[in-house]
Scaffold this motif. Structure first.
Motif, PDB file in Angstrom:
ATOM      1  N   HIS A  25       0.831  -1.212   0.000  1.00  0.00           N
ATOM      2  CA  HIS A  25       0.000   0.000   0.000  1.00  0.00           C
ATOM      3  C   HIS A  25       0.865   1.261   0.000  1.00  0.00           C
ATOM      4  O   HIS A  25       0.507   2.255  -0.627  1.00  0.00           O
ATOM      5  CB  HIS A  25      -0.919   0.025   1.228  1.00  0.00           C
ATOM      6  CG  HIS A  25      -2.203  -0.701   1.038  1.00  0.00           C
ATOM      7  ND1 HIS A  25      -2.320  -2.053   1.223  1.00  0.00           N
ATOM      8  CD2 HIS A  25      -3.435  -0.256   0.691  1.00  0.00           C
ATOM      9  CE1 HIS A  25      -3.569  -2.412   0.994  1.00  0.00           C
ATOM     10  NE2 HIS A  25      -4.272  -1.348   0.660  1.00  0.00           N
ATOM     11  N   PHE A  32      -4.129   0.093  -5.663  1.00  0.00           N
ATOM     12  CA  PHE A  32      -5.138   0.333  -4.629  1.00  0.00           C
ATOM     13  C   PHE A  32      -5.950   1.585  -4.939  1.00  0.00           C
ATOM     14  O   PHE A  32      -7.155   1.629  -4.682  1.00  0.00           O
ATOM     15  CB  PHE A  32      -4.468   0.426  -3.255  1.00  0.00           C
ATOM     16  CG  PHE A  32      -3.648  -0.798  -2.937  1.00  0.00           C
ATOM     17  CD1 PHE A  32      -4.268  -1.978  -2.555  1.00  0.00           C
ATOM     18  CD2 PHE A  32      -2.270  -0.772  -3.052  1.00  0.00           C
ATOM     19  CE1 PHE A  32      -3.515  -3.117  -2.287  1.00  0.00           C
ATOM     20  CE2 PHE A  32      -1.516  -1.903  -2.779  1.00  0.00           C
ATOM     21  CZ  PHE A  32      -2.137  -3.074  -2.398  1.00  0.00           C
ATOM     22  N   VAL A  47      -4.959   5.475   1.186  1.00  0.00           N
ATOM     23  CA  VAL A  47      -4.169   4.281   0.854  1.00  0.00           C
ATOM     24  C   VAL A  47      -2.913   4.224   1.708  1.00  0.00           C
ATOM     25  O   VAL A  47      -2.563   3.165   2.244  1.00  0.00           O
ATOM     26  CB  VAL A  47      -3.835   4.223  -0.654  1.00  0.00           C
ATOM     27  CG1 VAL A  47      -2.804   3.135  -0.955  1.00  0.00           C
ATOM     28  CG2 VAL A  47      -5.093   3.978  -1.465  1.00  0.00           C
ATOM     29  N   ASN A  88     -13.500  -3.536  -1.896  1.00  0.00           N
ATOM     30  CA  ASN A  88     -13.490  -4.838  -2.577  1.00  0.00           C
ATOM     31  C   ASN A  88     -14.751  -5.022  -3.417  1.00  0.00           C
ATOM     32  O   ASN A  88     -14.689  -5.534  -4.540  1.00  0.00           O
ATOM     33  CB  ASN A  88     -13.365  -5.966  -1.558  1.00  0.00           C
ATOM     34  CG  ASN A  88     -12.035  -5.964  -0.850  1.00  0.00           C
ATOM     35  OD1 ASN A  88     -11.077  -5.333  -1.286  1.00  0.00           O
ATOM     36  ND2 ASN A  88     -11.962  -6.654   0.260  1.00  0.00           N
ATOM     37  N   HIS A  91     -14.384  -2.836  -6.474  1.00  0.00           N
ATOM     38  CA  HIS A  91     -13.468  -3.455  -7.440  1.00  0.00           C
ATOM     39  C   HIS A  91     -14.177  -4.588  -8.194  1.00  0.00           C
ATOM     40  O   HIS A  91     -14.046  -4.711  -9.424  1.00  0.00           O
ATOM     41  CB  HIS A  91     -12.238  -3.981  -6.703  1.00  0.00           C
ATOM     42  CG  HIS A  91     -11.187  -4.531  -7.595  1.00  0.00           C
ATOM     43  ND1 HIS A  91     -10.270  -5.454  -7.176  1.00  0.00           N
ATOM     44  CD2 HIS A  91     -10.895  -4.306  -8.905  1.00  0.00           C
ATOM     45  CE1 HIS A  91      -9.465  -5.764  -8.170  1.00  0.00           C
ATOM     46  NE2 HIS A  91      -9.816  -5.090  -9.228  1.00  0.00           N
TER      47      HIS A  91
END
Length: 138
Positions: A25, A32, A47, A88, A91
């Motif tokens: 990260h 990210f 991030v 998540n 994404h």
């Protein structure tokens, strides 16, 4: 609750996982940032801070001195896993909307299933919970 060999081993596996994720990260934030929901303010800062949270959680889990610090790290990492779940999901939705489906279901479905497992594992390795391994009394 006593630390079993399995609990100690999984604690170090989880600490290594979060330490690696934390470093990534911080030193390679681009992947990210690309999955960050648009509603998150200051994505670069978020991030970087999530990377530091992962590193500190990993250190807290791995340190051998304080059970209280390990418990706090486990709770913190469990909460962290809950908090990053929207990214998540975002994404997953972004990938599935692509013509080629990006990483595809073979990547995203296990990732979705792994998230609650990570929450449980962080709490279990830190001796916050014993479920499902606790023996019933009576």
């Amino acid at each position: 609750m006593k630390d079993s060999i399995a609990r100690i081993g999984w604690r170090f596996v989880l600490a290594a996982f979060y330490a690696l994720a934390g470093v990534l990260h911080i030193v390679r934030p681009t992947p990210f940032l690309s999955i960050m929901p648009a509603w998150v303010p200051a994505p670069e800062l978020v991030v970087m801070l999530t990377g530091w949270a992962e590193l500190l959680g990993a250190i807290g889990l791995a340190q051998p001195v304080s059970r209280g610090l390990r418990r706090a790290a486990g709770i913190g990492l469990a909460l962290y896993a809950v908090c990053v779940f929207p990214a998540n999901i975002h994404h997953f939705a972004l990938d599935m909307a692509k013509a080629d489906h990006g990483f595809g279901l073979a990547y995203h479905i296990p990732r979705m299933v792994a998230q609650p497992v990570l929450v449980w594992l962080a709490l279990w390795v830190a001796n916050v919970i014993d479920w499902p391994f606790a023996r019933r009394k009576g």
